[in-house]
Scaffold this motif. Structure first.
Motif, PDB file in Angstrom:
ATOM      1  N   GLN A  56     -74.217 -21.497 -32.648  1.00 36.12           N
ATOM      2  CA  GLN A  56     -75.777 -21.711 -32.761  1.00 36.12           C
ATOM      3  C   GLN A  56     -75.757 -23.230 -32.810  1.00 36.12           C
ATOM      4  OE1 GLN A  56     -76.706 -20.473 -36.785  1.00 36.12           O
ATOM      5  NE2 GLN A  56     -77.204 -18.451 -35.930  1.00 36.12           N
ATOM      6  N   GLU A  57     -74.801 -24.025 -33.209  1.00 30.12           N
ATOM      7  CA  GLU A  57     -74.852 -25.744 -33.229  1.00 30.12           C
ATOM      8  C   GLU A  57     -74.635 -26.179 -31.735  1.00 30.12           C
ATOM      9  OE1 GLU A  57     -76.024 -27.703 -35.741  1.00 30.12           O
ATOM     10  OE2 GLU A  57     -76.544 -25.640 -36.491  1.00 30.12           O
ATOM     11  N   SER A  58     -74.117 -25.222 -30.905  1.00 26.93           N
ATOM     12  CA  SER A  58     -73.866 -26.018 -29.570  1.00 26.93           C
ATOM     13  C   SER A  58     -74.971 -25.824 -28.531  1.00 26.93           C
ATOM     14  CB  SER A  58     -72.402 -25.318 -29.183  1.00 26.93           C
ATOM     15  OG  SER A  58     -71.360 -25.446 -29.858  1.00 26.93           O
ATOM     16  N   ASP A  59     -75.406 -27.100 -28.105  1.00 30.20           N
ATOM     17  CA  ASP A  59     -76.616 -26.908 -27.076  1.00 30.20           C
ATOM     18  C   ASP A  59     -76.595 -28.335 -26.453  1.00 30.20           C
ATOM     19  OD1 ASP A  59     -78.836 -26.103 -26.103  1.00 30.20           O
ATOM     20  OD2 ASP A  59     -80.271 -27.045 -27.522  1.00 30.20           O
ATOM     21  N   LYS A  60     -76.728 -28.092 -25.035  1.00 30.54           N
ATOM     22  CA  LYS A  60     -76.830 -29.181 -24.123  1.00 30.54           C
ATOM     23  C   LYS A  60     -75.823 -30.273 -24.329  1.00 30.54           C
ATOM     24  CE  LYS A  60     -81.888 -29.093 -24.642  1.00 30.54           C
ATOM     25  NZ  LYS A  60     -83.483 -29.766 -24.932  1.00 30.54           N
ATOM     26  N   GLY A  61     -74.799 -29.869 -24.351  1.00 28.03           N
ATOM     27  CA  GLY A  61     -73.484 -30.639 -24.229  1.00 28.03           C
ATOM     28  C   GLY A  61     -72.678 -31.011 -25.768  1.00 28.03           C
ATOM     29  N   GLU A  62     -73.726 -30.703 -26.796  1.00 29.33           N
ATOM     30  CA  GLU A  62     -73.370 -31.078 -28.092  1.00 29.33           C
ATOM     31  C   GLU A  62     -72.920 -29.907 -29.040  1.00 29.33           C
ATOM     32  OE1 GLU A  62     -75.084 -34.091 -30.318  1.00 29.33           O
ATOM     33  OE2 GLU A  62     -74.760 -35.761 -28.787  1.00 29.33           O
ATOM     34  N   TYR A  72     -66.559 -18.055 -28.943  1.00 33.62           N
ATOM     35  CA  TYR A  72     -65.937 -19.380 -28.504  1.00 33.62           C
ATOM     36  C   TYR A  72     -65.851 -19.255 -26.780  1.00 33.62           C
ATOM     37  CZ  TYR A  72     -63.795 -20.436 -32.803  1.00 33.62           C
ATOM     38  OH  TYR A  72     -63.524 -20.536 -34.290  1.00 33.62           O
ATOM     39  N   THR A  73     -66.084 -18.460 -26.341  1.00 32.43           N
ATOM     40  CA  THR A  73     -66.150 -18.280 -24.749  1.00 32.43           C
ATOM     41  C   THR A  73     -67.474 -18.673 -24.447  1.00 32.43           C
ATOM     42  OG1 THR A  73     -64.356 -16.636 -24.503  1.00 32.43           O
ATOM     43  CG2 THR A  73     -66.021 -16.853 -22.666  1.00 32.43           C
ATOM     44  N   ALA A  74     -68.520 -17.960 -25.048  1.00 34.08           N
ATOM     45  CA  ALA A  74     -69.915 -18.485 -24.783  1.00 34.08           C
ATOM     46  C   ALA A  74     -70.155 -19.942 -25.224  1.00 34.08           C
ATOM     47  CB  ALA A  74     -70.815 -17.522 -25.750  1.00 34.08           C
ATOM     48  N   THR A  75     -69.677 -20.515 -26.143  1.00 31.60           N
ATOM     49  CA  THR A  75     -69.726 -21.787 -26.545  1.00 31.60           C
ATOM     50  C   THR A  75     -69.260 -22.575 -25.630  1.00 31.60           C
ATOM     51  OG1 THR A  75     -69.812 -21.183 -29.005  1.00 31.60           O
ATOM     52  CG2 THR A  75     -69.354 -23.392 -28.241  1.00 31.60           C
ATOM     53  N   ASN A  76     -68.145 -22.383 -25.118  1.00 33.42           N
ATOM     54  CA  ASN A  76     -67.521 -23.211 -24.013  1.00 33.42           C
ATOM     55  C   ASN A  76     -68.220 -23.411 -22.739  1.00 33.42           C
ATOM     56  OD1 ASN A  76     -65.466 -23.987 -25.897  1.00 33.42           O
ATOM     57  ND2 ASN A  76     -63.832 -23.012 -24.709  1.00 33.42           N
ATOM     58  N   LYS A  77     -69.012 -22.544 -22.520  1.00 29.95           N
ATOM     59  CA  LYS A  77     -69.866 -22.565 -21.260  1.00 29.95           C
ATOM     60  C   LYS A  77     -70.780 -23.682 -21.209  1.00 29.95           C
ATOM     61  CE  LYS A  77     -69.694 -17.609 -20.000  1.00 29.95           C
ATOM     62  NZ  LYS A  77     -70.447 -16.319 -19.729  1.00 29.95           N
ATOM     63  N   ASN A  78     -71.408 -24.136 -22.463  1.00 32.35           N
ATOM     64  CA  ASN A  78     -72.098 -25.406 -22.705  1.00 32.35           C
ATOM     65  C   ASN A  78     -71.413 -26.562 -22.229  1.00 32.35           C
ATOM     66  OD1 ASN A  78     -74.114 -23.683 -23.608  1.00 32.35           O
ATOM     67  ND2 ASN A  78     -73.593 -23.795 -25.719  1.00 32.35           N
ATOM     68  N   GLY A 123     -68.831 -26.583 -19.772  1.00 34.86           N
ATOM     69  CA  GLY A 123     -68.102 -26.483 -18.510  1.00 34.86           C
ATOM     70  C   GLY A 123     -66.752 -26.158 -18.806  1.00 34.86           C
ATOM     71  N   SER A 124     -66.135 -25.641 -19.984  1.00 35.65           N
ATOM     72  CA  SER A 124     -64.722 -25.486 -20.343  1.00 35.65           C
ATOM     73  C   SER A 124     -64.288 -24.024 -19.741  1.00 35.65           C
ATOM     74  CB  SER A 124     -64.487 -25.354 -21.580  1.00 35.65           C
ATOM     75  OG  SER A 124     -64.811 -26.834 -22.135  1.00 35.65           O
ATOM     76  N   GLN A 125     -62.921 -24.000 -19.387  1.00 33.43           N
ATOM     77  CA  GLN A 125     -62.551 -22.728 -19.187  1.00 33.43           C
ATOM     78  C   GLN A 125     -62.363 -21.721 -20.315  1.00 33.43           C
ATOM     79  OE1 GLN A 125     -58.456 -23.385 -17.764  1.00 33.43           O
ATOM     80  NE2 GLN A 125     -59.309 -24.634 -15.862  1.00 33.43           N
ATOM     81  N   GLU A 126     -62.637 -20.511 -19.881  1.00 35.11           N
ATOM     82  CA  GLU A 126     -62.607 -19.419 -20.846  1.00 35.11           C
ATOM     83  C   GLU A 126     -61.013 -19.367 -21.659  1.00 35.11           C
ATOM     84  OE1 GLU A 126     -63.674 -15.684 -19.324  1.00 35.11           O
ATOM     85  OE2 GLU A 126     -65.569 -16.576 -18.816  1.00 35.11           O
ATOM     86  N   LEU A 127     -61.082 -18.898 -23.006  1.00 36.03           N
ATOM     87  CA  LEU A 127     -59.774 -18.947 -23.779  1.00 36.03           C
ATOM     88  C   LEU A 127     -59.141 -17.587 -23.204  1.00 36.03           C
ATOM     89  CD1 LEU A 127     -61.310 -19.941 -27.077  1.00 36.03           C
ATOM     90  CD2 LEU A 127     -59.922 -21.410 -25.769  1.00 36.03           C
TER      91      LEU A 127
END
Length: 340
Positions: free
Chosen positions: A117-123, A328-334, A336-340
């Motif tokens: 919920q707290e991960s948005d627009k690169g933060e 965590y996979t959905a969060t990392n898309k914000n 551009g990280s690789q999936e866990l």
């Protein structure tokens, strides 16, 4: 430059000190005595003097011998004060109307959902690692490494001295019911937060749960009440107000005044927090800010864990681990990280 006045002033040139005497030179004594000479040319009297040329005349310049106690009067005192100030230890105790086994599932669910919920627009929270870990002392557990991006969440005074892209590294070792969490920052190498956590089925009355010999003297113990302690207004949500919340599936709640004395089941999260900041002159402001943030995070997180109990109370540990990976996979898309 006079920074406080905002205007430039002409710098004053200090007079150059007289040159040191050559090795082996015999120095004059202002009291008419001859100073003793060592092989290295150093004098052994109470004070040393040597001649210097000034406008064609010769005068004696007296150099007082530096005594250890005078050197230590300021620098030593500052070092002692700094050593006392760079480590602030505080213990938090947060009770929950749950068992420790229930809390284990609820904690994993809440952290995963809240991070997303707290991960948005690169933060927000970027998950770098989430993998099993074996410890020779504590046994099997889980290791996670995260990057907490929070540039826009810093106060104005902190944003003025931090880079535009700023994050804190979180490393956590979960050997439930014992966990270790460490926070560091590459931009502030002398800043760290170290948290030891233990969970027990009681109302927070274990007086010395940590038995930590590293704690010098008494440390402050703070009890946090998830129902009645104030939180920042921007974080308030009426469905998460535990004074009125009642769980449909468990029948627990609402929490009334004095609930910790008569509620069953009940468990307590004991957190020993060590804040270390080795920057002279900024300790007080940073420590106050860090502990305010820690208090707010603990209160909000534990309020949400119970307010969301109907979402996770029927999940097994394996199911909540799968949910954790999904979040965590959905969060990392914000990021551009690789999936866990």
């Amino acid at each position: 430059l006079d920074v406080a006045a905002g205007a430039a002033r002409e710098p004053r040139l200090a007079p150059l000190p007289p040159p040191p005497p050559p090795p082996g030179a015999r120095l004059a004594d202002p009291r008419g005595r001859r100073a003793q000479r060592s092989p290295a040319g150093e004098t052994r009297g109470r004070d040393a003097s040597f001649p210097t040329e000034l406008s064609g005349a010769t005068r004696l310049v007296k150099i007082p011998r530096l005594r250890p106690e005078s050197v230590d009067s300021f620098a030593g005192q500052r070092a002692r004060i700094q050593e006392e100030r760079i480590m602030l230890v505080k213990e938090y105790r947060i009770c929950m109307p749950l068992t420790t086994e229930e809390y284990r599932v609820g904690q994993l669910y809440t952290i995963s959902k809240h991070s997303h919920q707290e991960s948005d627009k690169g933060e927000g929270v970027e998950v770098v690692k989430n993998e099993p870990h074996e410890d020779p002392v504590h046994g099997p557990g889980q290791f996670t490494e995260k990057r907490v991006h929070l540039s826009s969440k810093l106060p104005s005074w902190a944003r003025a001295v931090t880079p535009r892209i700023f994050y804190i590294t979180e490393k956590a070792w979960n050997y439930y019911p014992y966990t270790i969490t460490e926070y560091t920052c590459s931009f502030l190498p002398k800043f760290s937060i170290y948290i030891e956590t233990k969970y027990e089925d009681n109302c927070g009355d274990n007086a010395n749960i940590f038995h930590n010999d590293k704690i010098l003297g008494d440390h402050e113990v703070t009890y946090l009440d998830i129902a009645f302690d104030e939180i920042p207004e921007r974080y308030y949500r009426s469905p998460e107000d535990l004074r009125y919340f009642c769980s449909t599936k468990t029948g627990r709640g609402p929490l009334r005044e004095g609930w910790r004395e008569h509620t069953h089941p009940i468990m307590c999260s004991y957190k020993l927090v060590t804040v270390k900041f080795e920057v002279w002159g900024l300790q007080t402001r940073v420590e106050q800010f860090v502990h305010k943030v820690i208090r707010d995070i603990l209160l909000i997180g534990h309020r949400q864990a119970f307010a969301w109990v109907d979402e996770w109370c029927e999940m097994s540990l394996e199911e909540v681990r799968a949910f954790e990976t999904q979040m965590y996979t959905a969060t990392n898309k914000n990021f551009g990280s690789q999936e866990l």
